[in-house]
Design an enzyme around this catalytic site. Structure first.
Site, mmCIF file in Angstrom:
data_model
loop_
_atom_site.group_PDB
_atom_site.id
_atom_site.type_symbol
_atom_site.label_atom_id
_atom_site.label_comp_id
_atom_site.label_asym_id
_atom_site.label_seq_id
_atom_site.Cartn_x
_atom_site.Cartn_y
_atom_site.Cartn_z
ATOM 1 N N ASP A 107 0.876 -1.159 0.000
ATOM 2 C CA ASP A 107 0.000 0.000 0.000
ATOM 3 C C ASP A 107 0.925 1.224 0.000
ATOM 4 O O ASP A 107 2.111 1.101 0.331
ATOM 5 C CB ASP A 107 -0.869 -0.049 1.268
ATOM 6 C CG ASP A 107 -1.748 1.164 1.403
ATOM 7 O OD1 ASP A 107 -2.434 1.512 0.430
ATOM 8 O OD2 ASP A 107 -1.746 1.771 2.489
ATOM 9 N N ASP A 153 -0.017 5.063 0.978
ATOM 10 C CA ASP A 153 -0.214 5.958 2.115
ATOM 11 C C ASP A 153 -0.255 5.165 3.411
ATOM 12 O O ASP A 153 -1.116 4.298 3.581
ATOM 13 C CB ASP A 153 -1.522 6.747 1.923
ATOM 14 C CG ASP A 153 -1.850 7.635 3.106
ATOM 15 O OD1 ASP A 153 -0.918 8.045 3.816
ATOM 16 O OD2 ASP A 153 -3.046 7.904 3.318
ATOM 17 N N GLY A 167 -6.992 5.018 3.612
ATOM 18 C CA GLY A 167 -7.188 3.946 2.630
ATOM 19 C C GLY A 167 -8.509 3.991 1.886
ATOM 20 O O GLY A 167 -8.805 3.119 1.075
ATOM 21 N N ARG A 201 -11.494 8.751 -2.735
ATOM 22 C CA ARG A 201 -11.740 10.203 -2.646
ATOM 23 C C ARG A 201 -13.220 10.496 -2.394
ATOM 24 O O ARG A 201 -13.572 11.306 -1.550
ATOM 25 C CB ARG A 201 -11.266 10.877 -3.932
ATOM 26 C CG ARG A 201 -11.128 12.382 -3.812
ATOM 27 C CD ARG A 201 -10.679 12.989 -5.128
ATOM 28 N NE ARG A 201 -9.436 12.365 -5.620
ATOM 29 C CZ ARG A 201 -8.959 12.540 -6.840
ATOM 30 N NH1 ARG A 201 -9.596 13.306 -7.703
ATOM 31 N NH2 ARG A 201 -7.849 11.931 -7.212
ATOM 32 N N SER A 211 -5.088 5.559 -4.410
ATOM 33 C CA SER A 211 -4.927 6.949 -4.839
ATOM 34 C C SER A 211 -4.709 7.112 -6.335
ATOM 35 O O SER A 211 -3.896 6.418 -6.938
ATOM 36 C CB SER A 211 -3.750 7.585 -4.097
ATOM 37 O OG SER A 211 -3.535 8.895 -4.587
ATOM 38 N N ASN A 254 -3.320 9.643 -7.359
ATOM 39 C CA ASN A 254 -2.070 10.406 -7.388
ATOM 40 C C ASN A 254 -0.861 9.542 -7.026
ATOM 41 O O ASN A 254 0.227 10.080 -6.786
ATOM 42 C CB ASN A 254 -2.161 11.585 -6.411
ATOM 43 C CG ASN A 254 -3.240 12.582 -6.830
ATOM 44 O OD1 ASN A 254 -3.110 13.248 -7.843
ATOM 45 N ND2 ASN A 254 -4.323 12.649 -6.074
ATOM 46 N N ASP A 314 -1.958 -0.535 5.887
ATOM 47 C CA ASP A 314 -2.189 0.140 7.168
ATOM 48 C C ASP A 314 -3.667 0.389 7.445
ATOM 49 O O ASP A 314 -4.004 0.894 8.515
ATOM 50 C CB ASP A 314 -1.469 1.496 7.198
ATOM 51 C CG ASP A 314 -2.131 2.498 6.281
ATOM 52 O OD1 ASP A 314 -2.389 2.136 5.105
ATOM 53 O OD2 ASP A 314 -2.429 3.616 6.723
HETATM 54 P P1 B16 Z 1 -6.722 10.245 -4.160
HETATM 55 P P2 B16 Z 1 -3.599 4.335 -0.119
HETATM 56 C C1 B16 Z 1 -5.409 6.338 -0.168
HETATM 57 O O1 B16 Z 1 -4.107 5.872 -0.389
HETATM 58 C C2 B16 Z 1 -5.417 7.283 1.035
HETATM 59 O O2 B16 Z 1 -5.078 6.588 2.218
HETATM 60 C C3 B16 Z 1 -6.801 7.883 1.197
HETATM 61 O O3 B16 Z 1 -6.803 8.780 2.281
HETATM 62 C C4 B16 Z 1 -7.177 8.601 -0.104
HETATM 63 O O4 B16 Z 1 -8.488 9.160 -0.003
HETATM 64 C C5 B16 Z 1 -7.130 7.603 -1.261
HETATM 65 O O5 B16 Z 1 -5.822 7.051 -1.341
HETATM 66 C C6 B16 Z 1 -7.504 8.232 -2.603
HETATM 67 O O6 B16 Z 1 -6.557 9.215 -2.945
HETATM 68 O O7 B16 Z 1 -7.722 11.281 -3.792
HETATM 69 O O8 B16 Z 1 -5.325 10.780 -4.355
HETATM 70 O O9 B16 Z 1 -7.170 9.441 -5.379
HETATM 71 O O10 B16 Z 1 -3.542 4.147 1.375
HETATM 72 O O11 B16 Z 1 -4.579 3.381 -0.787
HETATM 73 O O12 B16 Z 1 -2.247 4.321 -0.760
HETATM 74 MG MG MG Z 2 -2.900 3.140 3.245
#
Ligand code: B16
Ligand code: MG
Length: 211
Positions: A8, A10, A45, A48, A113, A115, A167
């Site tokens: 993962d 974040d 996790g 959006r 994400s 991003n 996490d």
């Molecule tokens: P985005 P992961 C997740 O990352 C984040 O933990 C979560 O807080 C966020 O809303 C999600 O990605 C989407 O992100 O808005 O950039 O598309 O933990 O899956 O790496």
């Molecule tokens: Mg995560």
């Protein structure tokens, strides 16, 4: 036999949660919606759209406005992630990746994400991964197993040959639903369902997991 590790992003490789928090907080302040660091924990996790719904906490908002809010938050977030460097890798993450790479394991990122790619690039670890799956890769988000199953397929591995490091509670559920070995990073209340659990990435014991 374990042949690959799926990370993962974040909360495992880096702590973008703080940057997500600042971005949502800016939006919440502009909209006069209360939002604290503690509230932000629930967004870990989570996609959006689901994050926005948690932030709105039952407030009725037209779809068009929701799209605008998600877009506004994402623009703030994109500004923040420009500043990410290799200094933002979580302690032990680079060492773990290098160790696994030198032992010949396939390595992947599977993040919710959209991003994820620019973040990984700025962290300077793009080259160690055989596969980067992100918020564009599949339709159904964690806790559905889809993102991990897709990632294993891209690596040419069977689910049982993969270890997932996560996490978030939804991430652990997704890994278990995929039939993979789940390693949880964080407190028992959050990731206690995982096969192995550590407080921090730096605490991970590969010999335990591979035994
Ligand atoms: P985005 P992961 C997740 O990352 C984040 O933990 C979560 O807080 C966020 O809303 C999600 O990605 C989407 O992100 O808005 O950039 O598309 O933990 O899956 O790496
Ligand atoms: Mg995560």
């Amino acid at each position: 036999e374990i042949k690959g590790f799926i990370f993962d992003l974040d909360g495992v490789i880096t702590d973008t949660a703080e940057l997500h928090y600042r971005s949502w907080k800016k939006l919440a302040d502009e909209e006069g919606i209360p939002f604290t660091r503690e509230d932000n924990e629930q967004l870990r996790g989570v996609s959006r759209r689901k994050s926005l719904e948690l932030l709105l906490n039952g407030r009725e908002v037209p779809e068009e406005k929701k799209l605008e809010m998600m877009d506004r938050k994402n623009n703030y977030y994109k500004e923040f992630i420009k500043q990410i460097t290799e200094e933002d890798l979580l302690p032990g993450a680079k060492e773990l990746l290098d160790e696994l790479k030198s032992r010949g394991y396939k390595l992947a990122v599977a993040s919710a994400s959209k991003n994820a790619k620019p973040v990984i690039k700025n962290l300077g670890v793009e080259h160690v991964f055989d596969q980067i799956s992100d918020g564009y890769s599949v339709e159904k988000t964690k806790p559905a197993p889809d993102l991990f199953l897709y990632t294993a397929k891209q690596l040419g591995l069977k689910p049982e040959e993969c270890v997932v490091i996560e996490d978030a509670e939804a991430g652990i559920e997704a890994a278990l639903a995929a039939g993979m070995t789940a390693v949880g990073i964080g407190p028992e209340e959050r990731v206690g369902k995982a096969h192995f659990r550590y407080d921090k990435v730096a605490d991970i014991n590969l010999d335990d997991i591979l035994a």
